[in-house]
Design a protein around this motif. Sequence first.
Motif, PDB file in Angstrom:
ATOM      1  N   ALA A  34       8.616-112.395 -27.813  1.00 38.93           N
ATOM      2  CA  ALA A  34       9.044-113.689 -27.361  1.00 38.93           C
ATOM      3  C   ALA A  34      10.416-114.243 -27.900  1.00 38.93           C
ATOM      4  O   ALA A  34      10.324-114.339 -29.199  1.00 38.93           O
ATOM      5  CB  ALA A  34       7.856-114.445 -27.300  1.00 38.93           C
ATOM      6  N   TYR A  35      11.207-115.066 -27.046  1.00 38.62           N
ATOM      7  CA  TYR A  35      11.963-115.896 -27.575  1.00 38.62           C
ATOM      8  C   TYR A  35      12.288-117.261 -26.623  1.00 38.62           C
ATOM      9  O   TYR A  35      11.619-117.108 -25.535  1.00 38.62           O
ATOM     10  CB  TYR A  35      13.487-115.113 -27.784  1.00 38.62           C
ATOM     11  N   ILE A  53      10.633-113.142 -31.845  1.00 42.09           N
ATOM     12  CA  ILE A  53       9.412-112.754 -32.721  1.00 42.09           C
ATOM     13  C   ILE A  53       8.707-111.627 -31.985  1.00 42.09           C
ATOM     14  O   ILE A  53       7.955-111.769 -30.766  1.00 42.09           O
ATOM     15  CB  ILE A  53       8.631-113.983 -32.727  1.00 42.09           C
ATOM     16  N   SER A  54       8.570-110.429 -32.506  1.00 44.30           N
ATOM     17  CA  SER A  54       8.094-109.210 -31.943  1.00 44.30           C
ATOM     18  C   SER A  54       6.338-109.207 -32.004  1.00 44.30           C
ATOM     19  O   SER A  54       6.122-109.395 -33.221  1.00 44.30           O
ATOM     20  CB  SER A  54       8.774-107.919 -32.522  1.00 44.30           C
ATOM     21  N   SER A  58       1.180-115.219 -30.535  1.00 38.70           N
ATOM     22  CA  SER A  58       1.085-116.424 -30.780  1.00 38.70           C
ATOM     23  C   SER A  58       2.593-116.617 -31.962  1.00 38.70           C
ATOM     24  O   SER A  58       2.404-116.957 -33.189  1.00 38.70           O
ATOM     25  CB  SER A  58       0.112-116.959 -31.877  1.00 38.70           C
ATOM     26  N   PRO A  59       3.547-116.564 -31.317  1.00 36.52           N
ATOM     27  CA  PRO A  59       5.053-116.615 -32.060  1.00 36.52           C
ATOM     28  C   PRO A  59       5.256-117.746 -32.616  1.00 36.52           C
ATOM     29  O   PRO A  59       4.627-119.041 -32.187  1.00 36.52           O
ATOM     30  CB  PRO A  59       6.009-116.325 -31.131  1.00 36.52           C
ATOM     31  N   GLN A  60       5.792-117.861 -33.994  1.00 36.94           N
ATOM     32  CA  GLN A  60       6.311-118.971 -34.627  1.00 36.94           C
ATOM     33  C   GLN A  60       7.724-118.916 -34.976  1.00 36.94           C
ATOM     34  O   GLN A  60       8.097-117.737 -35.623  1.00 36.94           O
ATOM     35  CB  GLN A  60       5.362-119.345 -35.801  1.00 36.94           C
ATOM     36  N   ASP A  87      10.261-112.772 -22.576  1.00 29.25           N
ATOM     37  CA  ASP A  87       9.820-111.736 -23.383  1.00 29.25           C
ATOM     38  C   ASP A  87      10.858-110.428 -23.354  1.00 29.25           C
ATOM     39  O   ASP A  87      10.997-109.974 -22.026  1.00 29.25           O
ATOM     40  CB  ASP A  87       8.457-111.155 -22.693  1.00 29.25           C
ATOM     41  N   LYS A  88      11.356-110.211 -24.377  1.00 24.79           N
ATOM     42  CA  LYS A  88      12.395-109.079 -24.528  1.00 24.79           C
ATOM     43  C   LYS A  88      12.132-108.004 -23.846  1.00 24.79           C
ATOM     44  O   LYS A  88      12.882-107.338 -23.419  1.00 24.79           O
ATOM     45  CB  LYS A  88      12.983-109.220 -26.013  1.00 24.79           C
TER      46      LYS A  88
END
Length: 144
Positions: A34-35, A53-54, A58-60, A87-88
């Motif tokens: 996610a970015y 964040i790969s 729960s990306p931070q 989502d890349k």
Amino acid sequence: FFSHCIAMPLFKSTKGKMTIKVISAQGYNTSTDAYVKIEVEDGSPSSATTEVISDNPSPQWNQEFTFEVKASKGLVGSHKVWIYVKDKKLMGGKEIGYCEFKYDDDKKFPSGQTVEFRCEQVASRFGKTTATLNLDITVTWDQQ
């Protein structure tokens, strides 16, 4: 008949600074790459993007972006910020979340105060809620 008419502006233009700190997201069912992409109406710069964040549901990010902004107070409509979570690994950046807000809403964002803003993400602009994006937003308007 109109020789003594004075033109009055219908709005006043205000300049300021907006800082958006992208903190984290929760609620995705699977790991994402996610970015976050931020687009600011009448902002300079007009957009910004977090790092990816790969493999994390729960990306931070904890990334902060500052924009020079302007707003027309009065009869002209409010200016918006659009936030996209992407989502890349899905087709090179498919949108998995979206929200928007008006940055010149004095009640929601009092000048100079940091507001903890929870952005209820949706799967698409017409979808159901899937996750929450946590942001800190500070809008500071120049003194008139």
